[in-house]
Design an enzyme around this catalytic site. Structure first.
Site, PDB file in Angstrom:
ATOM      1  N   GLU A  51       7.159   2.976  -2.832  1.00 37.76           N
ATOM      2  CA  GLU A  51       5.852   3.604  -2.581  1.00 37.76           C
ATOM      3  C   GLU A  51       5.274   4.166  -3.882  1.00 37.76           C
ATOM      4  OE1 GLU A  51       4.474   3.008   0.443  1.00 37.76           O
ATOM      5  OE2 GLU A  51       6.356   1.903   0.609  1.00 37.76           O
ATOM      6  N   GLU A  66      15.891   5.962  -0.197  1.00 31.09           N
ATOM      7  CA  GLU A  66      16.354   4.696  -0.777  1.00 31.09           C
ATOM      8  C   GLU A  66      17.243   3.955   0.190  1.00 31.09           C
ATOM      9  OE1 GLU A  66      19.345   2.279  -3.302  1.00 31.09           O
ATOM     10  OE2 GLU A  66      19.633   3.772  -1.748  1.00 31.09           O
ATOM     11  N   GLU A  67      18.077   4.711   0.909  1.00 30.07           N
ATOM     12  CA  GLU A  67      19.074   4.059   1.764  1.00 30.07           C
ATOM     13  C   GLU A  67      18.429   3.223   2.864  1.00 30.07           C
ATOM     14  OE1 GLU A  67      21.913   3.635   0.954  1.00 30.07           O
ATOM     15  OE2 GLU A  67      22.715   5.336  -0.176  1.00 30.07           O
ATOM     16  N   LEU A 121       0.858  -1.199   0.000  1.00 29.30           N
ATOM     17  CA  LEU A 121       0.000   0.000   0.000  1.00 29.30           C
ATOM     18  C   LEU A 121       0.888   1.240   0.000  1.00 29.30           C
ATOM     19  CD1 LEU A 121      -2.622  -1.035   2.712  1.00 29.30           C
ATOM     20  CD2 LEU A 121      -3.112  -0.615   0.287  1.00 29.30           C
ATOM     21  N   GLU A 150       3.709   1.433  -5.762  1.00 29.72           N
ATOM     22  CA  GLU A 150       2.445   1.044  -5.132  1.00 29.72           C
ATOM     23  C   GLU A 150       1.340   2.058  -5.449  1.00 29.72           C
ATOM     24  OE1 GLU A 150       4.182  -1.307  -1.219  1.00 29.72           O
ATOM     25  OE2 GLU A 150       3.959   0.858  -1.161  1.00 29.72           O
TER      26      GLU A 150
END
Lengths: 744, 744
Positions: free
Chosen positions: B430, B421-422, B266, B433
Site C-alpha cells: 500500500e 506483512e504476514e 490503489l 501504491e
C-alpha cells in the site's frame, strides 16, 4: 496533421503567470556585465541571446525552406520523403549552422496505399450493372501540380479492400446520433452505401458507426458549407482564392489508434513482434472512400427519400434527401445503386525519423524536445511543411550561434523530424516506445509545431497548464505581424480569451487531443507538451480547417499567395516557439508553473460537483476528491513560494536541480497505466479522451455516463468509484511530489 | 516473513566490484584532515562515522529490543500491534536518539481471522457421523506462552469457510505433479479431503491445485523430516531443542497475490474503491486448515490404499499410504471420513505503517529506504522481531549521531515498519501504491531486514545485481561472529559461493522472490532491493526453515536460547545492513554497480541459446537479444570508466548527480507494465516469476514452456516472440539510459 487535431481547438484551462511581466520587445534590459556563455552551474537565460535569436529568425529563409520542402509530393516513405531525410540530416550536420550531432532512426511500420494497378472507384450503376456515372479518380490538374505519378490518388488509408454495392443513403456526418436518427426515421441502412460529410466525428468512426447498422460501404466528402464558407464554383476557389476546388478530396488515415498498428507498446524494429494484420485492431470494418464535392453533388442532389433535417443540409445548392436510392426525375433511374471499389493494400515500409541534438552545457541530461512530422499526403506545403520550414530556420539560427561559440544551452535541445505522422503519428510514437525510459527520466517538455500557419490572425496554442506561463512570457515580448503594434500576446487575447479566476482575462490555451505528434508525449509518457501555430479570425471564416487540407492543392503557391504572403505569421510562430524553447532550455529555474494546474482541477471539480447528488445515491463521496484538489493547490502554492525565495538568494545547483525535478516530473505523476486498459497509450488521468457529457476528469465522466446509460448496474457504478479513486490517488501522489522532498 | 521467501534461496547471479578493496576492519585509513560534517555538495562517505556506527551497534540492546517486541503476540492490527506502533513512534521521535520526523500511515485492509465463537475443527467421523478423533484446536502450552486469548489458533488466512467431509487422501506437497500422479494411480480425488505436507509449492497453490481435481477440503502439516531433521518426540523438540514440538502448527496467508486483496494498484484508503470480496481473486477456492504433525500422524499412519512413492514418505514413523480412506485394522473403521470445519471471516481492519526520516544534507530528494514488517502470527520473536530489533538499534545509533550534530547523511534515509506483512506484504505494498510517483522518481534502493537471524552460520543476501558490490564492500570490513577471525565476507564465501566469470569465486547473492516486503519495491517499482540475514550451515540441517516458524513456539526464549544466545549474529546483520545503508546514503557516487547486471544477462542469454534451434524453427531469431545484451554490456562498462575518470578529478555536483541518476534509474528501465498483464504488480522483465523450465528471461521462459506444452499453436509462439521483443526493448532502453546523456 491529423483531422482530430482540429477538434482540439481553443478550449480548456489556461492561466497567466505574473501580470507584472513587461509587455513589448525585450523591455527587460540586460546589464552590460552579463557573463559570457559558460558551463557555470548557475547559467541562466541570457536575454541578449534570446533577442539575437528572435531577430535572426528570417521570414524569407522560412519561405525558401517551404519552397524546397514542398517542391514535390512527399508521402511517407516515398523517395522524396527519403530525400528530405537527407536534406534535414545535411542541415543539422552543417559545420557552420548545424547541431552537435544528428542521425536517423528507422522503423518498419505498416502503412496503407491504394493499388497502382486497380484504382479505387465510385460508380453509379443501373439495375443491369451498367455504369451511369463515375466519380473522378484524381483531382483536376489546375496548377500543373495535381498530375504525375507521385500524387497519390484520394483514398482512405487502412480502409479494407472490397467492392460493396447498394442503394445510397445520406448519413450526415456519420456519427452515432446520425445513424440513430436514420433508424428512427425508418430509413433502411442494412446493405446500403452511406454518403457522409467530413466533420463531427473522426474519420474512422464514420465506418465503425455505419457498420453497426449493417451498412456495407461508406463515402465521405467535404461540404462547401463546412470548408469554403459556402463557395463552390471553380472561379471562386483555388487558384482564384484559398477555397477548396470542386475536385479536391481530403485524404487521411482511418486508423482508430496511433502508432504502428502492428507493434503497440513496442518499437517497430524489423525484428520486433508483430500482430498478424488480420487481428490488428483499429482499422475501419468496411470499405470507405473519400470523394470531392463536385462528385458528391451529383450523388446527393439526386437522392430520393425524405428531406434531411435542417442541420444536415449543406452548400451543394440542392435539398439533401436521405434516400435510400435515387429520386424519380433525377439523373439516375430510381433503382440505380452505388458501387464502391476499394483496392487498398497494407504494406510494411521503412520510415525514418531524423533526430538532432544540441548538448546542454550544464544539464545535458535534461531534454527540451522540439519536433514536427515530415511526411505529407501530397505536396504538403501547409501540412506539415509550414512547420518544418520553421523548424529548419530555428535550428539554423541556434546552430549558427552554437558553431560560433556564442552560446550553448543550459539543457540539451533535441530536434526531431517525425516520419509517417499522417498514417497515425507513427514516427513519434515509435520514438517514445524506443526511448521510453530515457524520456520518462529526462524530458522537460515537448514543443510541437506541425502546421505553423493556418491563417494570419492570431497565435493559437494547445498544451497542458504548466506551459501556459512560458508561452505567455514569450508572446508578450514579440510583436504581432501586421501594423497593429500589439504584442503577439495582446493580439491573441483579442481573438481567444477566457476569464481566469487567478489572472483575470487571459488568452485561452487549448487542450491537447491526439491530432499531432504531441499525443504520445503527453498521453503515453506524461511529458508537458504544447502545439503552437498561427490561425484564423473566426469572425471571418467558419472553415473547418484551411480548405485545401490533405488535398493536391496544398502547394507552395497556396501558402505564398493566400495563407501568409509575407511569411510574417511563420516568423511570428518561429519567434514564439523559439523563445519558448530557449526559456525552457536555458532558464535556471524551469519556467513550468505547476500551480496553473489548479485552475484545471478546480474546473473539473466544479463539474463533478454537479454529480454530487446522483453519486451520493450510489454511496460515492466526492469528499476525498475535494481534499485531494485542496492538497494539490496547497502544495503547488508552497512550492512556488519556495522557488520565489530561492530566486532571491544565491543558487545552490543541487537545490535548483531538486526543484526543477519536481517541476519536470509533475506531469508524470498523472499517469496510471491501469486507468484505461482499453485505450491504447492513454494513461494520463486528466487528459484521456472524454466521451462522457460532464466536463470533469475523463475517467469519471466516461464511467458516469456509462453508469447512467446502462440503467444503473452495480458494476457500472463500481467503475465510477474506481475511476474516482484513480483520480484521487493521482492528485494525492502529485501533491506528495510537490511538497518539500524530506516531508514524510 | 512469508513462506515463498524461503524459495528465494541463495541462487542466481552475483559478482564483486574490485577485488582490490581491502579486507579487514576499516583497513582504509581516514586522513586527520577530514572535513567536519557539512552540506558541501562534495560530501562523501566518512569512514570514521561508518566505524563509529558499526562499533556502537550493541548486541545487548538488540536483545532487549527483541524481548520487548516479542513480549506479547502482536498479530496484525491487534492491540499489541498498535502498541508497537506507538513504541516505534516514540523511539523515532526521541529527542536524543530519534530521527528528524516520524509518522504513521493507516490503511483499511482486508484481513482474515478464525471465528472466536466457532473454532475451526478437523475431525474423523464414522459412518453415523459420530466423532472418533479431533485434531487439537491450539498448540500445547509448553512454556506458558502458548495459551491465552491473544494466541491466534492455527488457521489458513483467507481460506473460505465451509465444512466439507470426505474420505482422506495423502497428496504429498499438493503440487500439480502430485495430483497428476494420484490421478495416474487411479486414486479417487473427487469429493475427497487431501492431506498435504508444507513445502514444494506455495500455501495457496495446494488448495488451487486440489480444487482442479474435485477435492473439497485440504489439510496441511509440517513433516518432521522436512523441519526437524527427523526429530519428532516431545523430549527432543522445543523447549528441549530448537525443533518443532508435535503440536506446533505453521500459520500463514493463503492469498495468492500480495497487497490488500480489495484494492489492487490503489492505496487502501477508507474512501478507496474496493472490489467486492466475492469477486476478489487469489483466495483459496476450497477450505483448508493446517494441523500439527502429532495429529497428522494419527491421520496419515492410519491411511489405507497403496503405499505412497518413496519421495512422498516422511518422518512420522510409519509407512505413508495414499488412501482414499483408512486402512483396515487401524484406529478407525475403514469407511470413516474426515470432516474439516473452517469458520474464517474476512474483516476490514486498520493497519498502520510507521515511517521515519533522516533528511539528507545535500540531496534530500534521494531516498535510501530501510524497512521490516512489525506484525507477527503469535509472539513472532524470530519473524519479524529479530529484524525489528536490529532496525531499532540501527535507527538509535544513527539518530544519536544526528541529534548530537555529529552527522547528517548526504541523502535522506527513510525507515519503515510495515503492517500486515504476514497477510500478504500489505503495508509495504500500500505504501508503494500511495507514494508510487515519489518513489519512482527518488528512491535509490530498498534494504529489507525481515528475519535477521535464521541461524548462526553465515550471512545470506538476496538482491538485484547492482547491490552486490556494496554488500561485498560492507561484508569485507566487518568481523564475522565467533572465533574464526574471518570477515563476514570470507566466512560467507565458505558457505555460499559461486564462480563468477568476472570476479572468480565470490559469495552467492540470491534472487528476490516475493517472500517479504521487498517484493513491491522491486517488482512493482523497479527499485534496486535486497534482503539481509544470518542463516544456516546447510551441512548441519536440512530444515525447510527455522522449525518454530509461524507457530506459538517462536518466542524470545527460543531466540535467546537456541538461535543466537549472544546476539552476535544479530549484531553482524545490524553492522552489515548499517554499513550498506550508510554507503548508499553517504557515498558521493552511488555504490550501485550496474555492470554487475551483465553477468545475469549473459547467464539468461546462455540459457536462451539452448532454445535457438526450436525458436528458429518458428522463425524466432535470438540475434536481436544477443545484440541488446552486448549493447548493455558496452554501455555499462563505459559508464564505469566515466565514473572512474570523474572520481580522479574534482567533482562537479551536477555531473555527479547526473551519473547517480543513471545508476539509480537503471533498475526502473527493466519495468514494462504491458509485459505480464495477468501477474498483479509484476512488471520487472528480469525478475517476474518464472514457471518455465529454462533458466532464462522469465517471460521468454514461461511463453516457451507454454508453446511447447500446447502442441505448437501459432498464438503461443507469437507470445514467445512478443516476450522476446519485450526483453530486447527493455535491454535496449537500459543501454540507452547508461550511455552518455547527450548521445542520440
Amino acid at each position: 496533421m491529423q483531422w482530430v487535431k482540429v477538434l482540439g481547438g481553443v478550449v480548456g484551462a489556461a492561466a497567466l503567470l505574473g501580470l507584472g511581466i513587461i509587455v513589448g520587445h525585450f523591455a527587460i534590459p540586460k546589464g552590460a556585465d552579463s557573463p559570457a556563455p559558460s558551463a557555470s552551474a548557475s547559467q541562466d537565460l541570457d536575454l541578449e541571446i534570446l533577442k539575437t535569436v528572435i531577430e535572426q529568425l528570417d521570414a524569407n529563409r522560412i519561405r525558401e525552406n517551404l519552397r524546397e520542402l514542398s517542391k514535390e509530393p512527399h508521402l511517407a516513405t516515398s523517395p522524396r520523403d527519403e530525400a528530405l531525410v537527407q536534406l534535414l540530416l545535411q542541415r543539422w550536420q552543417d559545420p557552420e549552422s548545424g547541431l552537435d550531432s544528428a542521425r536517423t532512426t528507422e522503423y518498419e511500420v505498416l502503412l496503407s496505399f491504394p493499388s497502382e494497378e486497380q484504382p479505387n472507384r465510385v460508380d453509379v450503376v443501373n439495375s443491369t450493372g451498367a455504369i451511369l456515372f463515375s466519380c473522378r479518380h484524381s483531382e483536376e490538374n489546375l496548377t500543373g501540380e495535381q498530375g504525375g505519378p507521385n500524387v497519390v490518388p484520394p483514398y482512405a488509408a487502412y480502409a479494407p479492400p472490397g467492392t460493396p454495392q447498394g442503394p445510397l443513403v445520406y448519413a450526415n456526418q456519420g456519427s452515432e446520433e446520425d445513424f440513430k436518427e436514420l433508424q428512427n426515421k425508418g430509413v433502411k441502412l442494412q446493405d446500403s452505401i452511406v454518403l457522409t460529410r467530413y466533420g463531427g466525428v473522426g474519420r474512422g468512426a464514420k465506418a465503425v458507426n455505419a457498420a453497426k447498422y449493417g451498412v456495407i460501404g461508406v463515402l465521405v466528402y467535404t461540404d462547401p458549407k463546412d470548408i469554403n464558407d459556402g463557395k463552390s464554383l471553380p472561379n471562386e476557389t483555388f487558384p482564384h482564392s484559398w477555397c477548396l476546388p470542386p475536385s479536391g478530396v481530403e485524404r487521411g488515415s482511418y486508423f482508430e489508434y496511433f502508432g504502428d498498428p502492428l507493434t503497440p507498446y513496442l518499437p517497430a524494429m524489423p525484428s520486433s513482434f508483430r500482430l498478424n494484420s488480420d487481428n490488428a485492431s483499429g482499422f475501419p470494418p468496411i470499405p470507405i472512400q473519400p470523394i470531392g464535392f463536385e462528385d458528391a453533388q451529383v450523388l446527393l442532389c439526386n437522392l430520393g427519400g425524405n428531406l434531411a433535417p435542417a442541420d444536415w443540409q449543406g452548400g451543394l445548392g440542392c435539398d439533401y434527401n436521405l434516400g435510400p436510392g435515387f429520386r424519380s426525375n433525377g439523373t439516375f433511374p430510381e433503382d440505380s445503386q452505388v458501387n464502391v471499389s476499394v483496392h487498398n493494400r497494407l504494406e510494411l515500409r521503412n520510415s525514418s525519423n531524423v533526430l538532432g541534438i544540441i548538448r546542454g552545457a550544464v544539464e545535458p541530461d535534461r531534454y527540451v524536445l522540439y519536433g514536427n512530422h515530415r511526411d505529407s499526403w501530397v505536396h504538403g506545403a501547409v501540412d506539415p511543411s509550414t512547420g518544418t520550414a520553421v523548424l529548419l530556420e530555428l535550428s539554423r539560427v541556434l546552430g549558427t550561434l552554437l558553431k560560433k561559440g556564442t552560446w550553448r544551452p543550459r539543457r540539451s535541445i533535441v530536434f526531431a523530424s517525425w516520419g509517417a505522422e499522417e498514417f497515425g503519428l507513427i514516427g513519434s510514437t515509435e520514438f517514445t516506445e524506443e526511448f521510453f525510459s530515457k524520456l520518462q527520466e529526462r524530458a522537460v517538455a515537448y514543443i510541437n509545431v506541425d502546421i505553423s500557419v493556418f491563417a494570419n490572425a492570431t497565435l493559437r496554442v494547445q498544451g497542458t497548464p504548466p506551459i501556459q506561463s512560458v508561452v505567455f512570457s514569450a508572446a508578450k515580448q514579440i510583436s504581432a505581424p501586421g501594423s497593429s503594434g500589439l504584442s503577439i500576446y495582446d493580439n491573441w487575447i483579442r481573438y481567444y480569451n477566457r476569464s481566469s479566476s487567478v489572472y483575470g482575462l487571459v488568452p485561452s490555451v487549448g487542450t491537447l487531443g491526439a491530432g499531432s505528434d504531441y499525443a504520445p508525449f503527453i498521453h503515453f509518457l506524461g511529458i508537458s507538451s504544447m502545439d503552437i501555430a498561427y490561425t484564423y479570425d473566426r469572425s471571418k471564416t467558419s472553415a473547418r480547417i484551411y480548405p485545401t487540407y490533405h488535398t493536391a492543392f496544398d502547394t507552395f503557391d497556396y501558402v505564398n499567395k493566400f495563407l501568409d504572403p509575407g511569411f510574417t505569421s511563420h516568423q511570428a510562430v518561429a519567434r514564439t516557439a523559439g523563445s519558448v524553447l530557449l526559456r525552457l532550455s536555458d532558464s535556471l529555474f524551469l519556467p513550468l508553473n505547476v500551480s496553473d494546474y489548479s485552475e484545471t482541477l478546480r474546473s473539473f471539480l466544479q463539474a463533478a460537483e454537479n454529480l454530487r447528488v446522483p453519486l451520493e445515491q450510489h454511496n460515492i463521496s466526492l469528499g476525498p476528491l475535494v481534499t485531494a484538489v485542496e492538497k494539490f493547490e496547497g502544495a503547488a502554492t508552497s512550492l512556488n513560494q519556495r522557488i520565489a525565495t530561492l530566486q532571491k538568494g544565491t543558487s545552490d545547483p543541487l537545490q535548483v536541480r531538486m526543484i526543477n525535478d519536481q517541476l519536470m516530473l509533475l506531469e508524470r505523476t498523472f499517469l496510471n497505466s491501469q486507468a484505461f486498459p482499453e485505450e491504447r497509450y492513454y494513461s494520463h488521468v486528466l487528459w484521456a479522451p472524454r466521451t462522457g457529457s460532464v466536463a470533469t476528469f475523463p475517467g469519471l465522466s466516461n464511467a458516469y455516463s456509462q453508469a447512467e446509460s446502462t440503467g444503473h448496474e452495480p458494476a457500472a457504478w463500481a467503475e465510477v468509484q474506481r475511476q474516482l479513486s484513480i483520480v484521487v490517488a493521482a492528485l494525492e501522489g502529485a501533491a506528495a511530489t510537490l511538497r518539500p522532498v524530506a516531508d514524510l
